[in-house]
Design an enzyme around this catalytic site. Structure first.
Site, short mmCIF file in Angstrom:
data_model
loop_
_atom_site.label_atom_id
_atom_site.label_comp_id
_atom_site.label_asym_id
_atom_site.label_seq_id
_atom_site.Cartn_x
_atom_site.Cartn_y
_atom_site.Cartn_z
N GLU A 140 -2.90 -2.86 -10.50
CA GLU A 140 -2.10 -4.09 -10.49
C GLU A 140 -2.88 -5.29 -9.98
OE1 GLU A 140 -1.03 -1.18 -9.34
OE2 GLU A 140 0.90 -0.70 -10.29
N PHE A 183 13.12 5.19 -2.55
CA PHE A 183 11.82 5.50 -3.11
C PHE A 183 11.21 4.24 -3.72
CE2 PHE A 183 9.25 6.98 -6.80
CZ PHE A 183 8.21 7.51 -6.06
N GLN A 184 10.00 3.94 -3.37
CA GLN A 184 9.25 2.76 -3.84
C GLN A 184 9.99 1.45 -3.56
OE1 GLN A 184 7.84 3.61 -7.88
NE2 GLN A 184 6.07 4.63 -6.97
N LYS A 210 16.59 -3.00 -10.37
CA LYS A 210 16.72 -2.20 -11.60
C LYS A 210 18.12 -2.33 -12.22
CE LYS A 210 15.74 2.27 -13.56
NZ LYS A 210 14.61 3.16 -13.75
N MET A 249 -24.21 -11.54 0.55
CA MET A 249 -23.80 -12.66 1.39
C MET A 249 -23.62 -12.20 2.84
SD MET A 249 -23.42 -15.80 1.49
CE MET A 249 -22.89 -16.79 0.09
#
Ligand code: TPP
Ligand code: MG
Lengths: 81, 573
Positions: B48, B110-111, B160, B469
């Site tokens: 993602e 969940f999630q 949802k 760097m």
């Protein structure tokens, strides 16, 4: 520049998450809120936040601009206490 | 009536979305189920963070919002770096996140993650949708917010059950927000004062930032520069807003900016700062910044004015608007003495580097080779680190939206996916990603996306075997103790490591094999003579390719103003 306490009067849309965004904006930038008071106005879709912050004039101007930039902030006024 | 999910897809079509980046999961499956019929393409990233940077790269290449969709919980948290990266650079983006059903919010389902809570500090605005009926209006408002005022990323969290519920709500024709009216224009007094300052200046400098590109004002900057003979320097985000082939160009300013640019700002009597925010990377020691100048600051964001430096004239307005209206009041002028002084600085301290070892490619040469091989036309997308700075310094930037780089956040892992997003946006252009070996490893998985969609992106990995760097700072400021900055199988905390012969390095991973494993063509260049021919070949093939260039590991980025120091303490090679 010396620090003084300023009071913000902030009229915001009464929507979920607005209070958290305003408080997060101020605390996330390292400024300390001394007093916070949130209440309804006669218009049920608008809430009023009274926020007292200790800061220099420059910091206060910065916070004012940041508050005005917020999508849900209708009006901000600020005065020295 | 249709489901909220279908209303969402319809709304995205109405908003003009051409490509949707993202990654599926349980909380967005209803939306994914509508994608086969959608009028836009869906691009499956492989992480993602990659999808978010693709949307960002798309936005930087076009100015249109990039859109990305992910699932709840870990899908949403994986976009946080992408949001922060877009937010600080003012890039318009929409991130749609699935959320557990409203009835489950607050139950540690969940999630479930408090996405709007987590994203608040790294986005311009967040919505948590409460019903299917809100979806079309929310999408329209999100696009409005992302693109008005200072652009930025907007998060839309959609439970949802709202995706599944039926709604008849329509996409609004027009958006007007009760509390958000960011448009602001310059007053006549401000414009008069601005013109007067320009007309009176003896040592003026135009200082152009990302806001010039965002407002489409590059041609107006050039017009003003030529009319009143004003030299132009840019910030990292402003590169491309002024053609560096122009004699008035000073190039990059700031920590790794050119001597001429930084000294010009230091001695200027007038600085016209356009669409910049005076980051600490450009001002260096703030108390000594531009002490001699009258400072005019034009920006669409009122909060950026007087934030880091005091402006003598602050104008909250669109840069293009200001430049077009002020131009008729500006007299044509020349500043021969000032230009001579600048030319002397350019001659005294030109940008340059010397080879450290025979037969070893200098990293700066990689950037010059890309410039020549693409005839200066490539969309250059960078990752972060030394390589980013060399890309900024050694490519002759010449047009807006052709240098895409994570400025404010300095996000490693940005380069590969952002280049893919840019390639989707500009399929006919040459897109070259310039990454360090460290940054390339952070999001290399996205290379398959370029292969899958047959995007002719050339990913150049400038392999110095180290987090260059970091290694540079350790060399200069931490007594050459190279803790945690050496890549490769021998990477361990040894302070002698870097002083071994350059080619003694053992390189891990093997980027050519890695490229091949991802379905891309892989090239490795070690011989300086093969550098430009290989890049040319890779560009000409118009196929996804990875070009690994083994470079001098000890090269440093110069000039440099060390942190907390002022321009007068600039360090040269
Ligand atoms: C996500 C992230 N983590 C850490 C850093 C700190 N950092 C800045 S530059 C750099 C080294 C980059 O190494 P590499 O990608 O090999 O590029 P080089 O400097 O060698 O060109 C690091 C670790 C960062 N900018 N971003
Ligand atoms: Mg490296």
């Amino acid at each position: 520049m010396n620090e003084e306490v300023y009071r913000f009067n902030c009229y915001v849309e009464n929507k979920p998450g607005v209070l958290a965004r305003i408080v997060g904006l101020i605390s996330g930038r390292g400024y300390n809120i001394q007093t916070l008071n949130v209440g309804p106005t006669e218009d049920g879709t608008v809430s009023r936040m009274k926020i007292d912050i200790l800061g220099t004039a420059r910091v206060i101007a910065q916070i004012t601009s940041q508050l005005q930039n917020q999508v849900n902030v209708i009006e901000v006024t600020c005065r020295k206490l | 009536m249709r489901t909220g999910a279908r209303a969402l897809v319809e709304s995205l079509e109405k908003a003009g979305v051409e490509v949707l980046f993202g990654y599926p999961g349980g909380a967005v499956l209803d939306i994914f189920n509508c994608l086969p019929e959608a009028k836009f393409n869906f691009v499956l990233g492989r992480h993602e963070q990659g999808s978010a940077h693709m949307a960002d790269g798309y936005a930087r290449a076009t100015g249109k919002p990039g859109v990305c969709i992910v699932t709840s919980g870990p899908g949403a948290t994986n976009t946080i770096t992408g949001l922060a990266t877009a937010n600080i650079d003012g890039i318009p983006m929409i991130v749609i996140t699935g959320q557990v059903a409203l009835s489950l919010i607050g139950t540690d389902a969940f999630q479930e993650a408090d996405t709007t809570g987590i994203a608040r500090g790294v986005s311009k605005h967040c919505f948590l949708v409460q019903s299917a009926d809100e979806i079309p209006q929310t999408i329209a408002e999100a696009f409005y917010i992302a693109t008005h005022g200072k652009p930025g990323p907007v998060v839309i969290d959609i439970p949802k059950n709202c995706q599944q519920a039926l709604t008849a709500a329509k996409y609004p024709e027009r958006v007007s927000l009760r509390a958000y009216h960011p448009e602001s224009t310059a007053t006549v007094r401000q414009l008069n004062r601005l013109a007067k300052l320009i007309n009176a200046a003896e040592r003026p400098v135009l200082y152009a930032g990302g806001g010039v590109i965002a407002s489409g004002a590059a041609s107006d900057v050039a017009a003003l520069a030529h009319r009143a003979e004003i030299p132009v320097t840019t910030t990292l985000m402003g590169l491309g807003s002024f053609d560096e082939h122009d004699p008035l160009a000073l190039g990059l300013s700031g920590m790794h900016g050119s001597a001429a640019a930084n000294w010009a700002l230091h001695e200027a009597d007038l600085i016209l700062a356009l669409g910049v925010r005076f980051s600490d990377r450009v001002t260096a020691k703030i108390s000594e910044y531009a002490q001699r100048a009258t400072l005019v600051h034009v920006d669409c964001d009122p909060a950026s004015i007087n934030k880091n430096v005091r402006a003598d004239l602050g104008i909250v307005a669109d840069v293009k608007d200001v430049l077009t209206t002020v131009s008729s009041r500006v007299k044509t002028a020349t500043h021969p003495a000032w230009l001579k002084r600048i030319a002397d600085w350019k001659r005294l301290k030109p940008l340059g580097y010397r080879p450290l070892h025979d037969g070893v490619i200098m990293p700066q040469a990689v950037v010059e080779a890309i410039d020549r091989a693409s005839k200066g036309r490539a969309i250059v997308v960078t990752d972060v680190g030394q390589t980013q700075m060399w890309a900024a310094q050694y490519f002759r930037h010449n047009r807006p939206r052709h240098f895409l780089s994570s400025g404010g956040m300095g996000t490693m892992g940005f380069g590969i996916p952002a280049a893919i997003g840019a390639a989707f946006a500009q399929p006919d252009e040459t897109v070259v990603a310039i990454c360090g070996d460290g940054g390339a490893q952070m999001t290399f998985e996205e290379v398959v996306v370029a292969v899958e969609h047959r995007l002719p992106v050339v990913f150049v990995v400038v392999n110095n075997g180290c987090l260059g760097m970091v290694r540079q700072w350790q060399e200069l400021f931490y007594a050459k103790r190279y803790a945690g900055s050496i890549l490769g199988s021998k990477g361990r905390m040894t302070i002698e490591r870097i002083d071994e012969s350059a080619l003694d390095y053992d390189y891990l991973p093997d980027f050519v094999k890695l490229a091949e494993a991802h379905g891309a063509k892989g090239y490795r260049v070690i011989d300086p003579a093969k550098l430009e021919p290989t890049i040319k070949k890779a560009l000409a093939a118009r196929k996804t390719a990875v070009v690994e260039v083994i470079v001098e590991p000890r090269a440093n980025v110069y000039p440099m103003i060390p942190g907390g120091k002022s321009v007068t303490e600039m360090v040269f090679d």
